[in-house]
Motif scaffolding. Structure first.
Motif, PDB file in Angstrom:
ATOM      1  N   CYS A 197      12.716 -38.860 -16.659  1.00  0.00           N
ATOM      2  CA  CYS A 197      12.051 -37.583 -16.467  1.00  0.00           C
ATOM      3  C   CYS A 197      12.241 -36.695 -17.688  1.00  0.00           C
ATOM      4  O   CYS A 197      13.306 -36.648 -18.275  1.00  0.00           O
ATOM      5  CB  CYS A 197      12.612 -36.887 -15.222  1.00  0.00           C
ATOM      6  N   GLY A 198      11.187 -35.992 -18.072  1.00  0.00           N
ATOM      7  CA  GLY A 198      11.281 -35.022 -19.150  1.00  0.00           C
ATOM      8  C   GLY A 198      11.061 -33.624 -18.611  1.00  0.00           C
ATOM      9  O   GLY A 198      10.519 -33.439 -17.526  1.00  0.00           O
ATOM     10  N   PHE A 199      11.485 -32.635 -19.370  1.00  0.00           N
ATOM     11  CA  PHE A 199      11.287 -31.246 -18.982  1.00  0.00           C
ATOM     12  C   PHE A 199      10.561 -30.506 -20.089  1.00  0.00           C
ATOM     13  O   PHE A 199      10.698 -30.821 -21.275  1.00  0.00           O
ATOM     14  CB  PHE A 199      12.627 -30.545 -18.717  1.00  0.00           C
ATOM     15  N   GLU A 200       9.818 -29.496 -19.707  1.00  0.00           N
ATOM     16  CA  GLU A 200       9.287 -28.508 -20.628  1.00  0.00           C
ATOM     17  C   GLU A 200       9.959 -27.186 -20.305  1.00  0.00           C
ATOM     18  O   GLU A 200      10.026 -26.789 -19.139  1.00  0.00           O
ATOM     19  CB  GLU A 200       7.774 -28.371 -20.468  1.00  0.00           C
ATOM     20  N   VAL A 201      10.491 -26.518 -21.314  1.00  0.00           N
ATOM     21  CA  VAL A 201      11.060 -25.188 -21.129  1.00  0.00           C
ATOM     22  C   VAL A 201       9.920 -24.187 -21.242  1.00  0.00           C
ATOM     23  O   VAL A 201       9.386 -23.944 -22.327  1.00  0.00           O
ATOM     24  CB  VAL A 201      12.163 -24.898 -22.161  1.00  0.00           C
ATOM     25  N   SER A 203      18.570 -17.420 -17.726  1.00  0.00           N
ATOM     26  CA  SER A 203      17.604 -17.975 -16.774  1.00  0.00           C
ATOM     27  C   SER A 203      16.580 -18.796 -17.541  1.00  0.00           C
ATOM     28  O   SER A 203      15.982 -18.310 -18.501  1.00  0.00           O
ATOM     29  CB  SER A 203      16.886 -16.849 -16.012  1.00  0.00           C
ATOM     30  N   VAL A 204      16.393 -20.045 -17.107  1.00  0.00           N
ATOM     31  CA  VAL A 204      15.488 -20.961 -17.789  1.00  0.00           C
ATOM     32  C   VAL A 204      14.465 -21.477 -16.780  1.00  0.00           C
ATOM     33  O   VAL A 204      14.831 -22.025 -15.735  1.00  0.00           O
ATOM     34  CB  VAL A 204      16.246 -22.146 -18.418  1.00  0.00           C
ATOM     35  N   LEU A 205      13.181 -21.289 -17.096  1.00  0.00           N
ATOM     36  CA  LEU A 205      12.115 -21.807 -16.238  1.00  0.00           C
ATOM     37  C   LEU A 205      11.716 -23.184 -16.755  1.00  0.00           C
ATOM     38  O   LEU A 205      11.242 -23.325 -17.885  1.00  0.00           O
ATOM     39  CB  LEU A 205      10.912 -20.861 -16.244  1.00  0.00           C
ATOM     40  N   LEU A 206      11.938 -24.196 -15.916  1.00  0.00           N
ATOM     41  CA  LEU A 206      11.652 -25.581 -16.282  1.00  0.00           C
ATOM     42  C   LEU A 206      10.386 -26.058 -15.602  1.00  0.00           C
ATOM     43  O   LEU A 206      10.093 -25.684 -14.467  1.00  0.00           O
ATOM     44  CB  LEU A 206      12.800 -26.493 -15.842  1.00  0.00           C
ATOM     45  N   ARG A 207       9.675 -26.922 -16.300  1.00  0.00           N
ATOM     46  CA  ARG A 207       8.523 -27.607 -15.699  1.00  0.00           C
ATOM     47  C   ARG A 207       8.725 -29.098 -15.863  1.00  0.00           C
ATOM     48  O   ARG A 207       9.110 -29.573 -16.938  1.00  0.00           O
ATOM     49  CB  ARG A 207       7.215 -27.186 -16.363  1.00  0.00           C
ATOM     50  N   ASN A 208       8.499 -29.844 -14.778  1.00  0.00           N
ATOM     51  CA  ASN A 208       8.586 -31.293 -14.799  1.00  0.00           C
ATOM     52  C   ASN A 208       7.174 -31.859 -14.928  1.00  0.00           C
ATOM     53  O   ASN A 208       6.446 -31.947 -13.946  1.00  0.00           O
ATOM     54  CB  ASN A 208       9.261 -31.807 -13.522  1.00  0.00           C
ATOM     55  N   PRO A 209       6.739 -32.246 -16.146  1.00  0.00           N
ATOM     56  CA  PRO A 209       5.370 -32.725 -16.337  1.00  0.00           C
ATOM     57  C   PRO A 209       5.185 -34.200 -16.011  1.00  0.00           C
ATOM     58  O   PRO A 209       4.069 -34.712 -16.078  1.00  0.00           O
ATOM     59  CB  PRO A 209       5.141 -32.484 -17.835  1.00  0.00           C
ATOM     60  N   GLU A 248       6.203 -29.600 -10.818  1.00  0.00           N
ATOM     61  CA  GLU A 248       6.761 -28.353 -10.304  1.00  0.00           C
ATOM     62  C   GLU A 248       7.488 -27.571 -11.393  1.00  0.00           C
ATOM     63  O   GLU A 248       8.052 -28.137 -12.329  1.00  0.00           O
ATOM     64  CB  GLU A 248       7.738 -28.649  -9.157  1.00  0.00           C
ATOM     65  N   CYS A 249       7.472 -26.237 -11.262  1.00  0.00           N
ATOM     66  CA  CYS A 249       8.282 -25.360 -12.097  1.00  0.00           C
ATOM     67  C   CYS A 249       9.435 -24.808 -11.261  1.00  0.00           C
ATOM     68  O   CYS A 249       9.266 -24.526 -10.075  1.00  0.00           O
ATOM     69  CB  CYS A 249       7.450 -24.192 -12.633  1.00  0.00           C
ATOM     70  N   ARG A 250      10.599 -24.653 -11.906  1.00  0.00           N
ATOM     71  CA  ARG A 250      11.754 -24.130 -11.189  1.00  0.00           C
ATOM     72  C   ARG A 250      12.681 -23.390 -12.138  1.00  0.00           C
ATOM     73  O   ARG A 250      12.904 -23.829 -13.264  1.00  0.00           O
ATOM     74  CB  ARG A 250      12.515 -25.271 -10.516  1.00  0.00           C
ATOM     75  N   TRP A 251      13.197 -22.253 -11.672  1.00  0.00           N
ATOM     76  CA  TRP A 251      14.203 -21.512 -12.428  1.00  0.00           C
ATOM     77  C   TRP A 251      15.577 -22.125 -12.202  1.00  0.00           C
ATOM     78  O   TRP A 251      15.916 -22.501 -11.091  1.00  0.00           O
ATOM     79  CB  TRP A 251      14.247 -20.055 -11.993  1.00  0.00           C
ATOM     80  N   VAL A 252      16.346 -22.221 -13.273  1.00  0.00           N
ATOM     81  CA  VAL A 252      17.752 -22.616 -13.175  1.00  0.00           C
ATOM     82  C   VAL A 252      18.543 -21.602 -13.982  1.00  0.00           C
ATOM     83  O   VAL A 252      18.084 -21.131 -15.034  1.00  0.00           O
ATOM     84  CB  VAL A 252      17.973 -24.063 -13.686  1.00  0.00           C
ATOM     85  N   GLN A 253      19.722 -21.216 -13.484  1.00  0.00           N
ATOM     86  CA  GLN A 253      20.497 -20.161 -14.131  1.00  0.00           C
ATOM     87  C   GLN A 253      21.887 -20.651 -14.528  1.00  0.00           C
ATOM     88  O   GLN A 253      22.506 -21.466 -13.840  1.00  0.00           O
ATOM     89  CB  GLN A 253      20.626 -18.949 -13.204  1.00  0.00           C
ATOM     90  N   PHE A 254      22.364 -20.091 -15.642  1.00  0.00           N
ATOM     91  CA  PHE A 254      23.695 -20.359 -16.159  1.00  0.00           C
ATOM     92  C   PHE A 254      24.362 -19.013 -16.455  1.00  0.00           C
ATOM     93  O   PHE A 254      23.675 -18.001 -16.641  1.00  0.00           O
ATOM     94  CB  PHE A 254      23.627 -21.196 -17.442  1.00  0.00           C
ATOM     95  N   TYR A 255      25.696 -19.039 -16.549  1.00  0.00           N
ATOM     96  CA  TYR A 255      26.440 -17.797 -16.741  1.00  0.00           C
ATOM     97  C   TYR A 255      27.491 -17.975 -17.845  1.00  0.00           C
ATOM     98  O   TYR A 255      28.689 -17.931 -17.597  1.00  0.00           O
ATOM     99  CB  TYR A 255      27.092 -17.365 -15.426  1.00  0.00           C
TER     100      TYR A 255
END
Length: 199
Positions: free
Chosen positions: A25-29, A49-55, A90-97
């Motif tokens: 699987c690859g991601f697009e930021v 906050s990073v919005l990822l898309r799985n193309p 799908e697009c999804r937000w993932v967060q880091f701190y």
């Protein structure tokens, strides 16, 4: 026994299929957001906050990591990991701190996934600045541009822990946010710790 051997083969097969799916699987930021208003405060934990898309045609069920890019093949220092599931298309937000220091201003970061996070994509670099004021944006929109506020924050991006709110000075609210208990608790702790809320 033959039955036990078959069970083990099936388990190994399922694990291998999951590994190959995650690796392929690859991601697009799509978007990178540092802090609440585009800046982070040095000497504190920051919100990334990073919005990822799985193309791809395959789902991704595994870990992604954000880490500082030292320009070499190997990662040095801390890296920050989250588990995610992203369906095809799908697009999804993932967060880091991460903790941000003075030396992190404009420093390059990367997102990694797959085996040992070897698959990577560049992230926008953080910019240091003072704590910000944002308008909290609900499902029907927000208060962007009102009262001198230059940035809005979608309510789903408010962090679930108060320790990630060190870069937030004030929030403008015109609705009751649709939050889970962790985000409600984090907002209350941030406000009780000196955060400013305008209604």
């Amino acid at each position: 026994s033959v039955t036990g051997h078959l069970r083990r083969v099936k388990r190994w097969g399922a694990a291998l299929a999951l590994f190959l799916t995650a690796s392929a699987c690859g991601f697009e930021v799509v978007e990178t957001r540092w802090g609440f208003h585009g800046k982070v405060v040095p000497g504190r934990f920051a919100l990334l906050s990073v919005l990822l898309r799985n193309p791809s045609d395959l789902p991704y069920d595994g870990e992604v990591a954000a880490f500082r890019d030292d320009g070499l093949d190997q990662r040095r220092g801390a890296f920050f990991v989250q588990s995610v599931y992203v369906s095809p298309g799908e697009c999804r937000w993932v967060q880091f701190y991460p903790y941000i220091g003075e030396q992190d201003n404009h420093r390059s970061w990367q997102l990694g996934w797959g085996r040992r996070f070897r698959r990577r994509a560049p992230l926008a670099a953080p910019v240091l600045g003072p704590p910000g004021t944002v308008a909290l944006e609900g499902a029907t929109g927000g208060l962007l541009g009102i009262g001198g506020v230059s940035r809005s924050l979608p309510e789903q991006l408010f962090p679930p822990c108060a320790s990630a709110c060190g870069g937030l000075h004030a929030v403008l609210l015109d609705h009751v946010p649709d939050w889970d208990p962790a985000r409600r608790r984090a907002f209350r702790d941030w406000a009780n710790g000196g955060g400013v809320v305008h209604l």
